[in-house]
Design an enzyme around this catalytic site. Sequence first.
Site, PDB file in Angstrom:
ATOM      1  CG  ASP A 135      50.754 -12.096  -2.004  1.00  0.00           C
ATOM      2  OD1 ASP A 135      50.924 -13.314  -1.829  1.00  0.00           O
ATOM      3  OD2 ASP A 135      50.263 -11.627  -3.038  1.00  0.00           O
ATOM      4  CG  HIS A 142      52.728 -16.273 -11.310  1.00  0.00           C
ATOM      5  ND1 HIS A 142      51.610 -16.021 -12.081  1.00  0.00           N
ATOM      6  CD2 HIS A 142      52.929 -15.139 -10.575  1.00  0.00           C
ATOM      7  CE1 HIS A 142      51.154 -14.808 -11.824  1.00  0.00           C
ATOM      8  NE2 HIS A 142      51.943 -14.250 -10.918  1.00  0.00           N
ATOM      9  CD  GLU A 211      47.761 -12.935  -7.898  1.00  0.00           C
ATOM     10  OE1 GLU A 211      48.331 -12.242  -8.752  1.00  0.00           O
ATOM     11  OE2 GLU A 211      48.005 -12.855  -6.675  1.00  0.00           O
ATOM     12  CD  GLU A 213      49.051 -15.670  -3.727  1.00  0.00           C
ATOM     13  OE1 GLU A 213      49.676 -15.609  -2.636  1.00  0.00           O
ATOM     14  OE2 GLU A 213      48.813 -14.669  -4.421  1.00  0.00           O
ATOM     15  CG  ASP A 245      46.388 -11.719  -2.977  1.00  0.00           C
ATOM     16  OD1 ASP A 245      45.588 -11.178  -2.191  1.00  0.00           O
ATOM     17  OD2 ASP A 245      47.438 -11.179  -3.350  1.00  0.00           O
ATOM     18  NE  ARG A 249      46.289 -10.748 -12.693  1.00  0.00           N
ATOM     19  CZ  ARG A 249      47.164 -11.277 -11.856  1.00  0.00           C
ATOM     20  NH1 ARG A 249      48.085 -10.522 -11.284  1.00  0.00           N
ATOM     21  NH2 ARG A 249      47.116 -12.563 -11.566  1.00  0.00           N
ATOM     22  CD  GLN A 252      49.262  -6.304 -10.203  1.00  0.00           C
ATOM     23  OE1 GLN A 252      48.284  -7.038 -10.308  1.00  0.00           O
ATOM     24  NE2 GLN A 252      50.447  -6.769  -9.872  1.00  0.00           N
ATOM     25  CE1 TYR A 256      55.126  -3.087 -12.220  1.00  0.00           C
ATOM     26  CE2 TYR A 256      53.333  -2.241 -13.587  1.00  0.00           C
ATOM     27  CZ  TYR A 256      54.600  -2.796 -13.472  1.00  0.00           C
ATOM     28  OH  TYR A 256      55.332  -3.061 -14.589  1.00  0.00           O
ATOM     29  CE  LYS A 265      48.306  -8.759  -6.602  1.00  0.00           C
ATOM     30  NZ  LYS A 265      48.258 -10.208  -6.809  1.00  0.00           N
ATOM     31  CB  THR A 269      43.163 -11.893   0.429  1.00  0.00           C
ATOM     32  OG1 THR A 269      43.881 -10.849  -0.234  1.00  0.00           O
ATOM     33  CG2 THR A 269      43.996 -13.167   0.426  1.00  0.00           C
ATOM     34  CD  GLU A 375      50.949 -17.739 -14.795  1.00  0.00           C
ATOM     35  OE1 GLU A 375      51.862 -18.525 -15.140  1.00  0.00           O
ATOM     36  OE2 GLU A 375      50.444 -17.750 -13.658  1.00  0.00           O
TER      37      GLU A 375
END
Length: 430
Positions: A135, A142, A211, A213, A245, A249, A252, A256, A265, A269, A375
Site C-alpha cells: 500500500d 490526502h 479509504e 484507493e 483499504d 484510526r 493506528q 504506528y 490495517k 481490504t 479528513e
Amino acid sequence: MAVKSWLPIPQGSHFSLANIPFGIITTTASQTPRPAIAIGDHVLDLAVFSANGGFSALPSVHPYLSVFSQPTLNAFAALGRPVHREVRRYIQSIFAEDTENPQILKASTALQQKALFLLRDVQTHLPMHIGDYTDFYAGLNHAYNIGVMFRGPANALQPNYSHLPVGYHGRASSVVVSGTPIRRPWGQILENLDADPKVPIFAKSRKLDLELELGAFVCRASQMGEPIPIAEAENYLFGCVLVNDWSARDVQAWEYIPLGPFGSKNFGTTISAWVVLADALEPFLSRGLENKVELQTYLREARKENIYDIKLEVDLTTRSGTTTIARTSSINLLWSFPQMLAHHSITGCPMQVGDLLASGTISGTEPGTQGCLLEQSRAGREALRLQGGEERRFLEDGDTVTIRGVCGDDENSLVGFGECRGRIEPAAKL
C-alpha cells in the site's frame, strides 16, 4: 464514435464494448471458479467459450487456452500485455455488430445459452491469487490534509514525500472481493493521547474508516536483485481495480510509531471484482499532480501523461438511506503505478504475478472530495450530515460503503470498474 455491439448494452454501463474487464465467476450450475469478461449486463464464461471453439479464429492463443479454465487470472496475466491486448481486441470483435465471425457467437444460439450469463446471476470471486500486497501513500492532498491535522501546515509532509513513493507492506490474506462483509476489529486504543503515563485500553475500534484507493496487479515476475527499469515498468502491469483499504484510526494512532500501521490495517481490504486491463485505461492517461522536485533517474518517466483520469465516488448507506459523501478523480496522485513499481524493485525486491499495489487514499482539495472520513470529519471533530438526518464521524455497524469509478464521457463507451462494496459487521465476541 462508440462501436456498436449486437448484444444489447445499456447506456451508461461501466462495461461497454470499449472496456472488456476480466474476472472470476461461479454459477449455480457450476461451482468451479473460472475466468469471464463483463459486457453490459452480461458476463461471458471464458471456460465454456474456449471449450466450444470460441477462440477458433484466434490461432495465436491456441497454445494457451488452458488459462481460461484456471481458478484465477494469474496464468492469463502471466502471458503478458501483448497477449492481453490481442485477446481483448478479439473479444471486442466477436461482440461487434459487424463482426467478421458471426458463426462463433452472434449466430450461435447454442453457445450463447451455454456461455452468456446475466451479471446478477453469477457470483464473483477474487480475480487474482495475491502473493503480496503493498500500500502506497501517493495521494498528495490526502497526505497533506492528514499532516496538517496532526503536525500543522509547516510540517504536514515529511521531507521524503516528494522524492519517493512512500509505502508499506500490507496483508494479502485479508484482501477480499467486493460484497464481502468486514468485521469491526479489536485493538489497543489510547483514549487520551496527552496522558502521562500513556496506558492503552483494549476495545473495539470506535474510529473505523474507509479509504478510497486504486489498485494495480503485476503480470510479470522479476528476478531477485534485478530492479525493474522505469521505461519497462508499464509492461509489468496487468490492469486496475478499485480498493477500499479499511482503517481503524484509533488503533493506528497508538500502534504506528515507530514502524507504521499493523493491526489497524490488516483486518480487511476490499477490491472490485473486475480487472480493467491497462490497455483499456491507456486512452485516459493524463497528467497527475505536479512534482516540483528533481526526481532520481530511476523514477523519471518519459511521458508526462502517466496518471489515469478515473472519476471516483463514494456512497455511504445507513439505515436512513444512501448519501454520496465523496466525488474526486484519480489524477489527484503524485506518483504513477510504473513509478511505484520501479521504486518497489530498485532494491532488487522480486515482484511476482498477482502482486497488488495500492495507491493510497485519493482526495481532492475541496470539501466533498476527500477519500476518507478522517479528513471529512476533521479527525472526528465535525459530524458529516447524511440523508435522513443521520450523522457520522466514523463508520458504524451496519454501514455499507460503495466505491465506483469510471473513465470517459460518452455514455455508450464508458470504461468502468463496477462496484467496490463492503458492509461493516459487529466485532467478534471475545
